[in-house]
Design a protein around this motif. Structure first.
Motif, PDB file in Angstrom:
ATOM      1  N   MET A   2      -1.733   3.913   0.331  1.00  0.00           N
ATOM      2  CA  MET A   2      -1.871   4.411   1.704  1.00  0.00           C
ATOM      3  C   MET A   2      -0.482   4.522   2.323  1.00  0.00           C
ATOM      4  O   MET A   2       0.266   3.548   2.327  1.00  0.00           O
ATOM      5  N   HIS A  59     -13.787   5.799   3.258  1.00  0.00           N
ATOM      6  CA  HIS A  59     -13.149   5.184   4.421  1.00  0.00           C
ATOM      7  C   HIS A  59     -14.151   5.038   5.555  1.00  0.00           C
ATOM      8  O   HIS A  59     -15.101   5.821   5.676  1.00  0.00           O
ATOM      9  N   LYS A  98     -10.709   0.881   4.022  1.00  0.00           N
ATOM     10  CA  LYS A  98     -10.718   1.654   2.785  1.00  0.00           C
ATOM     11  C   LYS A  98     -11.419   0.829   1.707  1.00  0.00           C
ATOM     12  O   LYS A  98     -11.067  -0.328   1.473  1.00  0.00           O
ATOM     13  N   GLU A 141       0.822  -1.208   0.000  1.00  0.00           N
ATOM     14  CA  GLU A 141       0.000   0.000   0.000  1.00  0.00           C
ATOM     15  C   GLU A 141       0.858   1.260   0.000  1.00  0.00           C
ATOM     16  O   GLU A 141       0.499   2.267  -0.623  1.00  0.00           O
ATOM     17  N   SER A 154      -4.091   8.799   2.331  1.00  0.00           N
ATOM     18  CA  SER A 154      -4.793   7.783   1.563  1.00  0.00           C
ATOM     19  C   SER A 154      -5.138   8.376   0.203  1.00  0.00           C
ATOM     20  O   SER A 154      -5.879   9.360   0.117  1.00  0.00           O
TER      21      SER A 154
END
Length: 781
Positions: free
Chosen positions: A97, A231, A267, A48, A174
Motif C-alpha cells: 500500500m 477493502h 485491507k 506496506e 493498493s
C-alpha cells in the motif's frame, strides 16, 4: 542500531518489542522479528509502502507446506542421493500500500518520527508516525495488521490517516506484488535462495468490483495458489482506477480529507491453495471467504483473533520477576512458536518458522525434540497436529527406506517440506538416522503429557512400529562386542562429527524407541487386540519381530570409557586430538563457515550438545553423577555454533546443581533472536532455540519431568530473580506453578484432582486448590 544496556538491541518491555528508528541498517533483522503468522500463512514485518532507506530489505509472504521442487545439482552423484530440493515459496505480497500527498510518497523512512512494535498480547504488528510534506502539510498515520488465528487464510490490515493541518487529497495505490525476489549470502548454508519468478506461473489476473484476484500455478509441484484482496473504506473515494498488471495489479484511490478528519482503510488479503491444481475450487473458496470476511468486518475479525491468542497465553504464559529483558525474551519466543506451528495436520514447523527463507523453509528434527516438548505440555491439540503431519508423510518415509536399501520399515527425511529427503549433504543429513528416534520420542512425550491413547491407536502406533523395525535392519548384534547391538555409519546431533560407529545419542535413543514400541505393542494386545491385529496384518508384523525389538533394546551397546568415567560420544571420538580452541580466532566461529568439514571431523570438537542431550531426553535412565561427568568433559569441547545447544546445557547444569552455569547458558538462549546473537536472524527466527528457552525455565529451573503420566518437579529459583511462574496443560488439567523466594505454589486451574511430585514428595491437588511448599533457592553468587 546500538545496544540498549546489557547488550540489548531493544528496550526491555514485558508485552511488546518496539523500535523507534525511522531508518535503520538492520532492516532484515527487524523484518524477521516483526513478522506475523498463524500456522498457515506468514509474512515478514516489512513496510506496506516498501523500503526506500539505507540497508537491505527482504520481502516475504509464505504458505506453510506449500513449496516448489527443483533438481539438486551435484558435481558427482551416487545412488540414493536426494534428487530434488523442496523450497518454501514466496507468494504474492498483499500488504503493498502506497499513500501519497501532492505527488509525494508517504513513508516511514522520510517521517519526522515513527514507532513500530510487535504486540505479544494480541499477536499484531503496529506502527504510528508523523509525516510532513515538503510544503508543510502534516499528517499522522497509524497502522495495524494481524494474521488471523481464527481464519487462517486471512491477513488483515487497518491504516488510519489524519490530516492534521490541511484540507486536501490523499491518494492510495493498493496492490498485490507478485514479482519480488531476494538473493541471500550464497556462502552461508543456513540461508536460502528464493525467486518468485522461478517458482510461480500466472494463470489468471482479474480486478472486479474493487477486488483483486490472482491465480498462480507452482512450477515443478502439484500446487495451485490463489490470492484475493478487498477493502472496506470509511470514506467514499473521489475516484477509483484499476491498474492491470500481471506482476503487480492495483487499485488506485483518491480521497478528499478535511483538516482534522481521519480516513480508515481496511485491507483484507486472502490466500488459498490446493495440491491438484484445481483453480475453479480455489476461486469458489476465495469468493466465499471474501463474503464472510466482508460480513464480519474489522472489529469482529479482530475479536475472534484476539480470543485465540488469549487462550494461548492462558495455557502457556511464563512470568519472570526480576529481569524485564528475559521476560520480554521468553514471551517473544512463545508468541512466535504459537504463530509458526502448523495447525492443520498437513504441515509442521520450519527451523525458521514462517518468518524468513532460511534453510529453504525445511522441517527438521527440531519440531519433535524441542518444539513438541513445549507444545505437548501446553498446547496438546497443536502438538497432535504436528505429529499427524508425520503420519501423512509416512508413505514417503517407507519409500525412502527402500531407496536406502532397507527391506522393511520407514526412514523419515532429515530435511523436508512435503515428505521427500531434501538434504544434499548426506554426512550431516541423511546419515542422521536419529530422526526416526526423534519422532518416536515425540510420540512418547506427547502420550505421557496428554494420555491420548486414541491417537496412539489411530496414528502413533503405525509410525512407531514402522520406524522401530528399521533399527534391526540398520544395526547388528556384534560378536566382537559380546553380542551387543551396534549401529554403524551414522551421524548424531553433533554435526561436527560425522559417519561414525555407535554414536551414543543414536544408540540410546534407538533403545528408548524400541522399548516404547514394545510397550505400545503389549498394551495394544491387551487393551485393543482387534485394532492391534488389524495393524499387524497391515504391516505384516509378527510377534517374532517384536521380540527382536525387545532383544535389541536390551542388548543395545552404549559406548563408555572406564578411565574417564564418561559416555563415549562414539567409538572413535576420544581417540581424536582436541581442537585448538586457544588459537582459533574469535571471528572463525561458527567453524562450519571457516573450515572444511574434514578438518573439523578429525578433532574432538562439538557443534552442539550430543551426549549431554541424551542425558536430558532419557531422564532417569542415567544417574546425576554420570550426567555431571559428561557435562564436565564435553562442554569445554562444545562451540555452541548451533542455537540448539545452549538450552540443553542450561537444563543439565540445573539438574546437576550447577545453577550459575545454568543461568549463564539460559541467558544466551532466551534473547538469541531479539539480540541476533548468532548473526543470522535476518534469515528467520530459530524456532528450536525459542522452544529451548521455555525448556530452560520449565525443565531446567522448574525441574519438570513427565514420567509414567505423572508430573515431577524439582524447582529452584535463580539468584537473579525474585520469582517465576509457568502454566501447563497436561493430562486434561491446566495448572499454574509459581516459584518464589520462600515458597513454591502449585495450583490446579481446570480439571479433575491430580497427584504431582515436588522433590519426590506427593502433593494432592483439587480443583482451584493451591498448595505451598518450601522453595529450594539458589544462593546469591
Amino acid at each position: 542500531m546500538q545496544p540498549i544496556g546489557s547488550d540489548y538491541l531493544f528496550a526491555p518491555e514485558p508485552w511488546q518489542l518496539t523500535n523507534t528508528q525511522t531508518d535503520s541498517n538492520h532492516n532484515m533483522l527487524e523484518e524477521t522479528l516483526f513478522a506475523l503468522a498463524n500456522g498457515y500463512l506468514g509474512t515478514r514485518g516489512t513496510l506496506e509502502e516498501g523500503h526506500e532507506g539505507k540497508g537491505t530489505s527482504c520481502e516475504g509472504t509464505y504458505l506453510n507446506g506449500v513449496y516448489h521442487s527443483e533438481p539438486i545439482t551435484y558435481g558427482e552423484v551416487a545412488y540414493g542421493y536426494a534428487s530434488h530440493n523442496q523450497k518454501m515459496l514466496q507468494v504474492p505480497n498483499g500488504k503493498a500500500m502506497q499513500f501519497s500527498l501532492d505527488g509525494q510518497r508517504i513513508s516511514l523512512n522520510s517521517a519526522q518520527s515513527g514507532r513500530r512494535w510487535l504486540n505479544f498480547k494480541d499477536a499484531s504488528y503496529n506502527r504510528d508516525m508523523r509525516w510532513q510534506s515538503d510544503s508543510g502539510k502534516r499528517l499522522s498515520l497509524i497502522s495495524r495488521r494481524f494474521a488471523s488465528l481464527a481464519h487462517p487464510n486471512l491477513l488483515a490490515l487497518r491504516t488510519t490517516i489524519t490530516a492534521e493541518n490541511f484540507c486536501g487529497r490523499i491518494c492510495l495505490s493498493s496492490a498485490v506484488d507478485a514479482d519480488y525476489s531476494f538473493s541471500a549470502n550464497k556462502a552461508d548454508p543456513r540461508a536460502g535462495q528464493l525467486n518468485m519468478a522461478d517458482s510461480l506461473r500466472l494463470q489468471k489476473s482479474t480486478i472486479e468490483n474493487e477486488q483483486i484476484q490472482l491465480l498462480h500455478e507452482v512450477n515443478n509441484s502439484p500446487f495451485a495458489i490463489g490470492t484475493s484482496v478487498c477493502h472496506q473504506l470509511s470514506h467514499t473515494p473521489l475516484s477509483v482506477r484499476e491498474s492491470h498488471s500481471d506482476s503487480c495489479p492495483a487499485l488506485e484511490y483518491e480521497f478528499e480529507l478535511q483538516q482534522g478528519e481521519t480516513l480508515i482503510i481496511d485491507k483484507y488479503v486472502l490466500y488459498r491453495h490446493n495440491s491438484d491444481k484445481d483453480f475453479a475450487a480455489i476461486e469458489n473458496a476465495l469468493t466465499q471467504d471474501l463474503q464472510q470476511i466482508n460480513s464480519l468486518g474489522w472489529q469482529s475479525l479482530l475479536d475472534q483473533h484476539s480470543s485465540k491468542i488469549t487462550d494461548f497465553w492462558r495455557s502457556s504464559d511464563v512470568e519472570i520477576e526480576g529481569d524485564e529483558g528475559l521476560q520480554q525474551g521468553i514471551r517473544f519466543n512463545l508468541l512466535h512458536l504459537f504463530m509458526s506451528a502448523g495447525k492443520d495436520g498437513h504441515s509442521n514447523m520450519g527451523a525458521k518458522g514462517l518468518t524468513g527463507h532460511g534453510y529453504d523453509g525445511h522441517y527438521f528434527w527440531d519440531t519433535e525434540i524441542y518444539i513438541l516438548s513445549f507444545l505437548s505440555a501446553t498446547n496438546p491439540d497443536i502438538a497432535r497436529k504436528c505429529l499427524e503431519f508425520r503420519y501423512h508423510t509416512l508413505e514417503g518415509a517407507r519409500k525412502r527406506a527402500r531407496q536406502m536399501s532397507h527391506k522393511t520399515g520407514a526412514l523419515y527425511p532429515w530435511r523436508t517440506i512435503g515428505g521427500d529427503e531434501c538434504s544434499a549433504f548426506f554426512p550431516a543429513g541423511t546419515a542422521q538416522y536419529h530422526i526416526n528416534a526423534a519422532i518416536a520420542h515425540a510420540l512418547r512425550h506427547y502420550y505421557q503429557a496428554s494420555g491420548d491413547w486414541q491417537f496412539i491407536q489411530d496414528f502413533g502406533a503405525e509410525m512407531l512400529f514402522e520406524t522401530a523395525r528399521l533399527w534391526l535392519d540398520l544395526g547388528h548384534f556384534n560378536a566382537r562386542k559380546d553380542g551387543q547391538f551396534c549401529i554403524d555409519g551414522v551421524t548424531g546431533p553433533d554435526e561436527y562429527t560425522a559417519i561414525v560407529n555407535n554414536n551414543f545419542y543414536t544408540n540410546a535413543m534407538a533403545r528408548a524407541h524400541l522399548q516404547f514400541a514394545v510397550q505400545v505393542a503389549d498394551k495394544m494386545q491387551q487393551d485393543c487386540s482387534e485394532v492391534f491385529a488389524s495393524l499387524c496384518n497391515k504391516l505384516a508384523l509378527n510377534t517374532e519381530e517384536i521380540s527382536d525389538w525387545r532383544q535389541a533394546g536390551e542388548k543395545m551397546y552404549l559406548p563408555y570409557d572406564n578411565n574417564l568415567g564418561i559416555s563415549k560420544q562414539d567409538d572413535s571420538f576420544l581417540d581424536k586430538k582436541t581442537w585448538d580452541f586457544a588459537n582459533t580466532p574469535a571471528d572463525h566461529y561458527p567453524l562450519l563457515l571457516h573450515y572444511h568439514p574434514l578438518v573439523i571431523y578429525r578433532h574432538q570438537v562439538l557443534k552442539q550438545a550430543d551426549v549431554v542431550l541424551t542425558m536430558y531426553l532419557l531422564d532417569d535412565a542415567f544417574s546425576k553423577d554420570l550426567k555431571k561427568r559428561n557435562l564436565d568433559y564435553y562442554e569445554p569441547l562444545t562451540t555452541h555454533d548451533s542455537t540448539l545447544s545452549s538450552c540443553i546445557h542450561s537444563i543439565e547444569f540445573a539438574e546437576t546443581g550447577q545453577y550459575e552455569r545454568a543461568y549463564e547458558f539460559f541467558k544466551d538462549t532466551v534473547r538469541m533472536d531479539i539480540d541476533n546473537r548468532h548473526g543470522n536472524t535476518e534469515y528467520g527466527i530459530h524456532t528450536a532455540c525459542m522452544a529451548g528457552s521455555w525448556m530452560g525455565i520449565v525443565n531446567g529451573f522448574g525441574g519438570l519431568r513427565i514420567r509414567d503420566q505423572q508430573l515431577h518437579f524439582e524447582p529452584h529459583l535463580p539468584a537473579n530473580w525474585q520469582g517465576f511462574s509457568f502454566h501447563l496443560n497436561c493430562l486434561g488439567r491446566r495448572l499454574k506453578i509459581s516459584v518464589g523466594r520462600q515458597h513454591c505454589q502449585y495450583r490446579l486451574l481446570e480439571g479433575e484432582r491430580i497427584s504431582i511430585f515436588h522433590h519426590g514428595q506427593t502433593i494432592e491437588l483439587a480443583l482451584q486448590q493451591s498448595i505451598e511448599v518450601k522453595t529450594q533457592t539458589e544462593k546469591q553468587p
